[in-house]
Scaffold this motif. Structure first.
Motif, mmCIF file in Angstrom:
data_model
loop_
_atom_site.group_PDB
_atom_site.id
_atom_site.type_symbol
_atom_site.label_atom_id
_atom_site.label_comp_id
_atom_site.label_asym_id
_atom_site.label_seq_id
_atom_site.Cartn_x
_atom_site.Cartn_y
_atom_site.Cartn_z
ATOM 1 N N LYS A 35 0.811 -1.256 -0.075
ATOM 2 C CA LYS A 35 -0.134 0.071 -0.106
ATOM 3 C C LYS A 35 0.888 1.186 -0.080
ATOM 4 O O LYS A 35 0.481 2.144 -0.422
ATOM 5 C CB LYS A 35 -0.919 -0.003 1.200
ATOM 6 N N GLY A 36 1.961 1.190 0.699
ATOM 7 C CA GLY A 36 2.893 2.343 0.860
ATOM 8 C C GLY A 36 4.093 2.359 0.097
ATOM 9 O O GLY A 36 4.730 3.394 0.053
ATOM 10 N N ASP A 37 4.227 1.358 -1.002
ATOM 11 C CA ASP A 37 5.708 1.383 -1.485
ATOM 12 C C ASP A 37 5.076 0.536 -2.911
ATOM 13 O O ASP A 37 5.390 -0.713 -2.929
ATOM 14 C CB ASP A 37 6.377 0.438 -0.772
ATOM 15 N N ARG A 38 4.529 1.353 -3.863
ATOM 16 C CA ARG A 38 4.254 0.555 -5.049
ATOM 17 C C ARG A 38 5.643 0.491 -5.974
ATOM 18 O O ARG A 38 6.422 1.393 -5.963
ATOM 19 C CB ARG A 38 3.243 1.500 -5.798
ATOM 20 N N LYS A 39 5.817 -0.572 -6.627
ATOM 21 C CA LYS A 39 6.993 -0.937 -7.483
ATOM 22 C C LYS A 39 6.535 -0.821 -8.841
ATOM 23 O O LYS A 39 5.929 -1.803 -9.386
ATOM 24 C CB LYS A 39 7.604 -2.280 -6.937
ATOM 25 N N LEU A 40 6.780 0.204 -9.384
ATOM 26 C CA LEU A 40 6.253 0.496 -10.867
ATOM 27 C C LEU A 40 7.709 0.808 -11.721
ATOM 28 O O LEU A 40 8.447 1.665 -11.439
ATOM 29 C CB LEU A 40 5.559 1.974 -11.035
ATOM 30 N N ILE A 41 7.540 0.004 -12.975
ATOM 31 C CA ILE A 41 8.657 0.280 -14.086
ATOM 32 C C ILE A 41 7.913 1.145 -15.014
ATOM 33 O O ILE A 41 6.903 0.538 -15.828
ATOM 34 C CB ILE A 41 9.024 -0.962 -14.601
ATOM 35 N N ARG A 42 8.563 2.192 -15.427
ATOM 36 C CA ARG A 42 8.207 2.911 -16.599
ATOM 37 C C ARG A 42 9.105 3.099 -17.496
ATOM 38 O O ARG A 42 10.135 3.224 -17.633
ATOM 39 C CB ARG A 42 7.686 4.236 -15.908
ATOM 40 N N ASN A 43 8.607 2.649 -18.902
ATOM 41 C CA ASN A 43 9.247 2.634 -19.970
ATOM 42 C C ASN A 43 8.663 3.181 -21.169
ATOM 43 O O ASN A 43 7.314 3.543 -21.176
ATOM 44 C CB ASN A 43 9.901 1.187 -20.425
ATOM 45 N N GLY A 44 9.386 3.609 -22.180
ATOM 46 C CA GLY A 44 8.693 4.174 -23.407
ATOM 47 C C GLY A 44 9.515 4.484 -24.629
ATOM 48 O O GLY A 44 10.600 4.205 -24.412
ATOM 49 N N GLU A 45 8.865 5.022 -25.763
ATOM 50 C CA GLU A 45 9.664 5.206 -26.936
ATOM 51 C C GLU A 45 9.174 6.623 -27.480
ATOM 52 O O GLU A 45 7.915 6.940 -27.047
ATOM 53 C CB GLU A 45 9.410 4.212 -27.861
ATOM 54 N N MET A 46 9.946 7.257 -28.121
ATOM 55 C CA MET A 46 9.390 8.721 -28.585
ATOM 56 C C MET A 46 10.266 8.798 -30.000
ATOM 57 O O MET A 46 11.463 8.378 -30.296
ATOM 58 C CB MET A 46 10.189 9.669 -28.038
ATOM 59 N N THR A 47 9.352 9.182 -30.879
ATOM 60 C CA THR A 47 10.079 9.722 -32.255
ATOM 61 C C THR A 47 9.792 11.154 -32.576
ATOM 62 O O THR A 47 8.866 11.647 -32.627
ATOM 63 C CB THR A 47 9.492 8.881 -33.517
ATOM 64 N N LEU A 48 10.824 11.932 -32.905
ATOM 65 C CA LEU A 48 10.724 13.473 -32.931
ATOM 66 C C LEU A 48 11.546 13.931 -34.462
ATOM 67 O O LEU A 48 12.410 13.213 -34.597
ATOM 68 C CB LEU A 48 11.457 14.100 -31.878
ATOM 69 N N THR A 117 3.499 1.472 -18.273
ATOM 70 C CA THR A 117 3.846 1.304 -16.667
ATOM 71 C C THR A 117 3.541 -0.011 -16.302
ATOM 72 O O THR A 117 2.463 -0.358 -16.469
ATOM 73 C CB THR A 117 3.043 2.239 -15.969
ATOM 74 N N GLU A 118 4.511 -0.996 -15.797
ATOM 75 C CA GLU A 118 4.222 -2.281 -15.340
ATOM 76 C C GLU A 118 4.494 -2.217 -13.670
ATOM 77 O O GLU A 118 5.546 -1.756 -13.023
ATOM 78 C CB GLU A 118 5.394 -3.145 -15.769
ATOM 79 N N ASP A 119 3.406 -2.677 -12.910
ATOM 80 C CA ASP A 119 3.439 -2.772 -11.732
ATOM 81 C C ASP A 119 3.750 -4.013 -11.447
ATOM 82 O O ASP A 119 2.938 -5.048 -11.544
ATOM 83 C CB ASP A 119 1.924 -2.826 -11.270
ATOM 84 N N VAL A 120 4.971 -4.357 -10.505
ATOM 85 C CA VAL A 120 5.448 -5.440 -10.065
ATOM 86 C C VAL A 120 5.500 -5.417 -8.657
ATOM 87 O O VAL A 120 6.097 -6.202 -8.035
ATOM 88 C CB VAL A 120 6.779 -5.663 -10.721
#
Length: 265
Positions: A35-48, A117-120
């Motif tokens: 509850k107090g410590d979510r473990k989230l992995i955030r990744n992404g991609e961009m094309t500019l 976002t991946e919640d582990v």
């Protein structure tokens, strides 16, 4: 763990039972930790799309340093039309990812923007509990090694179990270290590309020339069509005014003829 000699004669077998009661408090506390410590992995991609890839790379490097990230796996390419493209992987602190994305958007025109976002959390704390259980079992096995009544076969079996347990602990701790690094640093795949020239978009100089003639032909047809449409809309008005104009012109010619002096002989 418990050490239980088998009933067979001349051979001693050892069975081990983990003390689950000691691991239960950790498992019971797991939801509170989540509850107090979510473990989230955030990744992404961009094309500019940028005006100049080289200048954009310099600006990107400045952003990376200001945010506190690091760039890896940089690749630059140039096609036959001179258009340059650069791909780069950027590791950025997860807490500053949103600020980083805002800074990146200012470099050019975003064409692709995708983040996930991946919640582990559940898996993370499950592994933590398993590590705690294995460590308790390892300590119990080490205590068994100190018993003065152990036979040689018992000692060998206990040592094998200790080694097996230590291997499992190392594997689980590796998962935790990997997750910790992925949670702390987000990965962003960035592609910078310059606008393609007209020749590149149409397939070469000859295709560009042919396309230009095609566009000119289409414009000519559209112009003629517009004139026809305009004439069609003006024709009723012209016909409506033509009758009175003809009558006025006819009356004017008669008056002129009547007022003219007769020819002298």
């Amino acid at each position: 763990a418990s050490l239980a000699p088998a009933s067979g004669v001349g051979e001693s077998k050892i069975s081990y039972v983990a003390d689950r009661s000691q691991a239960e408090p950790a498992a019971a506390n797991q939801p509170e930790q989540q509850k107090g410590d979510r473990k989230l992995i955030r990744n992404g991609e961009m094309t500019l799309e940028v005006k100049n890839v080289e200048a954009a790379l310099i600006s990107l490097g400045q952003i990376v340093r200001s945010i506190g990230g690091q760039a890896t796996n940089q690749l630059e390419r140039q096609n036959e039309y001179g258009v340059r493209t650069a791909s780069i992987t950027w590791m950025v602190p997860a807490g500053r990812l949103d600020a980083a994305i805002a800074a990146l958007r200012a470099l050019g025109k975003p064409q692709v923007l995708s983040f996930r976002t991946e919640d582990v959390t559940t898996r993370y704390f499950d592994v933590k509990v398993r590590i705690d259980t294995q460590q308790k079992l390892e300590r119990q096995l080490v205590d068994l090694l100190k018993r003065p009544t152990n036979k040689l076969s018992d000692l060998l079996e206990i040592e094998r179990e200790v080694a097996r347990g230590r291997e499992e602990i190392d594997k689980l701790e590796g998962h935790i270290r990997l997750w910790d690094s992925q949670i702390a640093m987000s990965s962003v795949e960035i592609t910078l590309t310059e606008p393609a020239p007209i020749a590149a978009r149409t397939g070469g100089p000859l295709q560009t020339l042919l396309a230009s003639f095609g566009v000119a032909g289409e414009n000519f047809v559209l112009t003629v069509a517009a004139l026809v449409a305009m004439s069609g809309s003006l024709l009723p008005i012209v016909l409506l005014l033509a009758g009175p104009a003809w009558l006025v012109a006819r009356a004017w010619r008669r008056n002129r003829a009547a007022g003219a002096p007769a020819p002298q002989e």
